[in-house]
Design a protein around this motif. Structure first.
Motif, PDB file in Angstrom:
ATOM      1  N   GLU A  13       0.827  -1.213   0.000  1.00 22.34           N
ATOM      2  CA  GLU A  13       0.000   0.000   0.000  1.00 22.34           C
ATOM      3  C   GLU A  13       0.862   1.264   0.000  1.00 22.34           C
ATOM      4  O   GLU A  13       0.525   2.250  -0.667  1.00 22.34           O
ATOM      5  CB  GLU A  13      -0.928   0.011   1.211  1.00 22.34           C
ATOM      6  CG  GLU A  13      -2.049  -1.010   1.162  1.00 22.34           C
ATOM      7  CD  GLU A  13      -3.064  -0.727   0.073  1.00 22.34           C
ATOM      8  OE1 GLU A  13      -3.110   0.408  -0.434  1.00 22.34           O
ATOM      9  OE2 GLU A  13      -3.812  -1.652  -0.298  1.00 22.34           O
ATOM     10  N   LEU A  14       1.970   1.243   0.733  1.00 18.41           N
ATOM     11  CA  LEU A  14       2.780   2.450   0.895  1.00 18.41           C
ATOM     12  C   LEU A  14       3.764   2.681  -0.247  1.00 18.41           C
ATOM     13  O   LEU A  14       4.087   3.819  -0.584  1.00 18.41           O
ATOM     14  CB  LEU A  14       3.553   2.394   2.215  1.00 18.41           C
ATOM     15  CG  LEU A  14       2.714   2.478   3.491  1.00 18.41           C
ATOM     16  CD1 LEU A  14       3.591   2.259   4.716  1.00 18.41           C
ATOM     17  CD2 LEU A  14       2.003   3.826   3.593  1.00 18.41           C
ATOM     18  N   TYR A  15       4.256   1.590  -0.846  1.00 15.96           N
ATOM     19  CA  TYR A  15       5.317   1.719  -1.849  1.00 15.96           C
ATOM     20  C   TYR A  15       4.943   1.129  -3.209  1.00 15.96           C
ATOM     21  O   TYR A  15       5.719   1.271  -4.171  1.00 15.96           O
ATOM     22  CB  TYR A  15       6.594   1.029  -1.356  1.00 15.96           C
ATOM     23  CG  TYR A  15       7.188   1.652  -0.119  1.00 15.96           C
ATOM     24  CD1 TYR A  15       8.118   2.692  -0.197  1.00 15.96           C
ATOM     25  CD2 TYR A  15       6.823   1.204   1.147  1.00 15.96           C
ATOM     26  CE1 TYR A  15       8.668   3.254   0.941  1.00 15.96           C
ATOM     27  CE2 TYR A  15       7.364   1.757   2.289  1.00 15.96           C
ATOM     28  CZ  TYR A  15       8.281   2.784   2.180  1.00 15.96           C
ATOM     29  OH  TYR A  15       8.825   3.347   3.317  1.00 15.96           O
ATOM     30  N   GLY A  16       3.807   0.438  -3.290  1.00 11.15           N
ATOM     31  CA  GLY A  16       3.438  -0.203  -4.540  1.00 11.15           C
ATOM     32  C   GLY A  16       4.299  -1.406  -4.876  1.00 11.15           C
ATOM     33  O   GLY A  16       4.407  -1.804  -6.047  1.00 11.15           O
ATOM     34  N   ILE A  17       4.914  -2.000  -3.852  1.00 13.46           N
ATOM     35  CA  ILE A  17       5.831  -3.129  -4.027  1.00 13.46           C
ATOM     36  C   ILE A  17       5.335  -4.313  -3.208  1.00 13.46           C
ATOM     37  O   ILE A  17       5.085  -4.187  -2.007  1.00 13.46           O
ATOM     38  CB  ILE A  17       7.258  -2.753  -3.562  1.00 13.46           C
ATOM     39  CG1 ILE A  17       7.852  -1.662  -4.453  1.00 13.46           C
ATOM     40  CG2 ILE A  17       8.169  -3.981  -3.518  1.00 13.46           C
ATOM     41  CD1 ILE A  17       8.154  -2.107  -5.868  1.00 13.46           C
ATOM     42  N   ASN A  18       5.192  -5.471  -3.852  1.00 22.64           N
ATOM     43  CA  ASN A  18       4.851  -6.696  -3.149  1.00 22.64           C
ATOM     44  C   ASN A  18       6.153  -7.448  -2.854  1.00 22.64           C
ATOM     45  O   ASN A  18       6.818  -7.924  -3.767  1.00 22.64           O
ATOM     46  CB  ASN A  18       3.906  -7.563  -3.991  1.00 22.64           C
ATOM     47  CG  ASN A  18       3.472  -8.821  -3.253  1.00 22.64           C
ATOM     48  OD1 ASN A  18       4.282  -9.598  -2.774  1.00 22.64           O
ATOM     49  ND2 ASN A  18       2.163  -9.019  -3.179  1.00 22.64           N
TER      50      ASN A  18
END
Length: 410
Positions: free
Chosen positions: A298-303
């Motif tokens: 949610e915060l960085y767009g990184i899974n």
């Protein structure tokens, strides 16, 4: 027959990854130490839209090479071995070494599954910005009694421990007989360390590293005592709003990264901020548990699971390799199980209506039987929330804890 092996404790977090991998190989073979996963082979194949490509081997002792090999078809051409959860990392490394395929081998994983080696390596680096708690190998309760003459509080930890499992805390107001009684909880079949207990706020730092450079700097403060999770109903963590503290913690994390020489890795690091300074707690070479992965997304767009998959696939070109800045504040909350049969569970839609909540999932239903949690990341519910201001994040956490309820009876 081209085959990829996954060592997993669950499936739901890895469905997209499994779908990608089934398109690359002839077979995907999942090894788990559990009796059951969320899906059977047939159900998973149908969900992923593949036919005759999934094998699941259950009740596998993934800490023993022969137990794993006994499940693997000798005619298989093993392409990759994947693991994302801490319990599975070393087993995957053993298989990679056996099959002589790319990826981390035991010598690269063991230092971060054995706290004694982990601490010794950091001590040898002569790091200055981070303190290391006084540590000894555990011997017996008499040793603990002697340490309590110098320290107000000490903690016994398994060298291979995770999620605060099997920890024992001793305080200097205990009698020798009470210390002996507490020490009886220390498992005789496991090796332990005993450490000076550092009082202070505990933080987790999450990132992935490309060419020795941290790409994100996610730093969050635990809102509950995860070392004593069995006395808590929940565990939460929220972003650090104090810019000075955040900067000091990130700088300390970067110093730890340099000290270990991390190059290409996903990282979950824990530190303690006390009156005496910033202390090292532990580090894992994998994505964090509990609500870490969804809040980072949610915060960085990184899974981070997908990042780890790309690293283990040697497909680093798929990953952003420039620093990604955090814009909003965020937090995550999990609720721990209570032993018994579930008689009531709140409607998750009520939680989703709370300001700032991005996702909320309940993992139980009425009629389910729950066992007591074995570690601090055991959960029956999880929520993630973000906002432009830290006050809304804190308010979201409080409302979630007030509104989500479940009941059990024996």
């Amino acid at each position: 027959m081209k085959t990829s092996i996954f060592l997993l404790l669950s499936l739901n977090n890895f469905l997209d990854i499994l779908k990608i991998e089934t398109s690359k190989v002839d077979k995907v073979h999942i090894l788990t130490p559990l009796d059951n996963l969320e899906y059977t082979e047939e159900e998973l194949s149908k969900f992923l839209g593949v036919h005759n490509k999934i094998i699941i081997s259950r009740n596998v002792t993934i800490k023993k090479l022969n137990s794993m090999l006994n499940t693997i078809d000798s005619n298989s051409n093993i392409e990759n071995v994947f693991a994302f959860e801490e319990y599975c990392l070393l087993g995957a490394a053993v298989l990679r070494e056996y099959f002589k395929i790319n990826g981390k081998y035991p010598k690269e994983i063991l230092p971060f599954r054995d706290k004694k080696i982990m601490i010794k390596l950091l001590e040898k680096s002569d790091i200055q910005s981070v303190k290391i708690p006084y540590t000894e190998e555990y011997v017996d309760y008499k040793q603990v009694s002697n340490l309590l003459k110098e320290y107000n509080k000490v903690i016994a930890k398994r060298r291979d421990g995770m999620g605060s499992k099997d920890m024992v805390i001793f305080t200097n107001d205990l009698t020798i007989s009470q210390i002996k009684e507490l020490a009886s909880r220390i498992r005789k079949d496991k090796k332990y360390l005993v450490q000076e207990f550092i009082e202070g706020s505990v933080f987790h730092y999450d990132t992935y590293i490309i060419d020795r450079t941290p790409i994100i700097d996610n730093i969050m403060m635990y809102q509950d005592h995860q070392f004593e999770f069995d006395s808590n109903d929940s565990l939460s963590a929220v972003s650090v709003a104090d810019d000075d503290l955040r900067s000091r913690l990130i700088n300390s994390a970067h110093d730890i990264i340099r000290s270990y020489g991390f190059d290409k890795v996903t990282l979950h690091l824990e530190m303690i901020h006390s009156d005496a300074g910033i202390y090292f707690c532990e580090v894992g070479v994998r994505p964090g548990g509990a609500g870490v992965v969804p809040v980072v997304q949610e915060l960085y767009g990184i899974n981070l699971f997908e990042v780890e998959y790309s690293l283990q696939s040697n497909e680093i070109h798929r990953l952003p390799n420039r620093t990604i800045e955090q814009v909003n504040y965020g937090g995550w909350t999990i609720i721990h199980p209570t032993e018994g049969y579930v008689t009531y569970v709140s409607d998750v839609n009520e939680i989703l209506s709370v300001e700032g909540v991005k996702s909320a999932k309940s993992f139980i239903a009425v009629g389910d039987y729950l066992s007591a949690g074995k570690h601090c990341a055991t959960k029956v519910f999880q929520a993630v929330y973000t906002s432009e201001d830290i006050e809304t994040v804190s308010s979201s956490k409080d409302k979630i804890l007030s509104n989500f309820k479940f009941k059990t009876k024996n």
